[in-house]
Design a protein around this motif. Sequence first.
Motif, PDB file in Angstrom:
ATOM      1  N   ARG B  26       1.009  -1.165   0.030  1.00 51.67           N
ATOM      2  CA  ARG B  26      -0.161   0.054   0.153  1.00 51.67           C
ATOM      3  C   ARG B  26       1.118   1.113  -0.203  1.00 51.67           C
ATOM      4  O   ARG B  26       2.058   1.242   0.654  1.00 51.67           O
ATOM      5  N   MET B  27       0.455   2.340  -0.689  1.00 51.44           N
ATOM      6  CA  MET B  27       1.395   3.380  -0.962  1.00 51.44           C
ATOM      7  C   MET B  27       1.391   4.787   0.258  1.00 51.44           C
ATOM      8  O   MET B  27       2.626   4.889   0.898  1.00 51.44           O
ATOM      9  N   ALA B  72      -0.059  13.821  -3.024  1.00 47.71           N
ATOM     10  CA  ALA B  72       0.090  13.163  -4.887  1.00 47.71           C
ATOM     11  C   ALA B  72       0.061  11.513  -5.054  1.00 47.71           C
ATOM     12  O   ALA B  72      -1.327  11.328  -6.227  1.00 47.71           O
ATOM     13  N   VAL B  73      -0.135  11.037  -3.585  1.00 48.64           N
ATOM     14  CA  VAL B  73      -1.471   9.854  -3.664  1.00 48.64           C
ATOM     15  C   VAL B  73      -2.414   9.652  -3.757  1.00 48.64           C
ATOM     16  O   VAL B  73      -3.704   9.067  -4.615  1.00 48.64           O
ATOM     17  N   LEU B  75      -4.202  12.139  -5.120  1.00 51.29           N
ATOM     18  CA  LEU B  75      -4.584  13.008  -6.394  1.00 51.29           C
ATOM     19  C   LEU B  75      -4.430  11.837  -7.844  1.00 51.29           C
ATOM     20  O   LEU B  75      -4.945  12.254  -8.447  1.00 51.29           O
ATOM     21  N   THR B  76      -4.274  10.651  -7.425  1.00 49.16           N
ATOM     22  CA  THR B  76      -4.348   8.978  -8.073  1.00 49.16           C
ATOM     23  C   THR B  76      -5.118   8.318  -8.609  1.00 49.16           C
ATOM     24  O   THR B  76      -5.774   8.693  -7.595  1.00 49.16           O
ATOM     25  N   ALA B  77      -5.536   7.685  -8.770  1.00 45.47           N
ATOM     26  CA  ALA B  77      -6.215   6.793  -9.427  1.00 45.47           C
ATOM     27  C   ALA B  77      -6.468   6.484  -7.917  1.00 45.47           C
ATOM     28  O   ALA B  77      -4.886   5.115  -7.605  1.00 45.47           O
TER      29      ALA B  77
END
Lengths: 106, 165
Positions: B26-27, B72-73, B75-77
Amino acid sequence: MTPQAALIFGTFAVGAVLVLIVGFYSLLSTRNLIRSIIALEVLTKSVTLLIILAGYTTAQQALAQSLAITLIVIEVAVMVVGVGLVLRIHSQTGSIDTNTVENIKG
Amino acid sequence: MSANVLDIALTVLLVAAAVWTVSTARMLRSVIGLAATSALLTAILFRLDSPLAAVFELSVCAGLIPAILVSAVGLTARMDDDALARRKRAKLKVFALLPVILAAAAWALVRLNVPLDFALPAAQGPGATVQTTLWNLRQADLVGQIAVLLAAAFGVVVLLKGKSQ
């Protein structure tokens, strides 16, 4: 170098090299662009530790700290531009996979 | 003379945090791991008599950078459960070799027993502080830092600028 300083240098230098290996391994194995930035950050942690360790060993902490502060400032700038690039790529391609980036025109 | 237990513990924790940062699927956990790595590095920098660098590391690398990465995470899918399970399997495969490499490298470094009695360069005077070093000795670094920050700000503005119709 005193035996105590040599012992501290040896202990933390091993840690710094291991963190460097972790960063390189992650950078080479990941295809996710944000993870690439995180791997770069891990690499810079190792470099920061080595700079401070060199300053501690040579009793030049002031110089080492000023270099470490410069490194941290540049690290932030690189990271922010990297994140900007990733978001731009995501808005263009809908993906943050490096395979997708290889296929884009330009 | 044996190594200090605190030094060894901090080193082991730093390497473990770095491994967890790069190997978790997981990011967000990865970003938290990066912040933990920075916090541990801060403790080591304090141990090495470098409080100013430690404070910078803590405030910028454990505070600002994770905040930007979390944004940033966000804002990404978002990844679905199947993709996450696939990534976990792939991560396990890729990073299975890493502990072996690290153990081999640590063993080699300890066995290498590098002689540390090399000649040291002359130390700065006792009055040398970070402030005097930065302002008197490393002015070029300051100019470079300002230039890099301005370039970064300009770059981010250009990158995140919306498309004009």
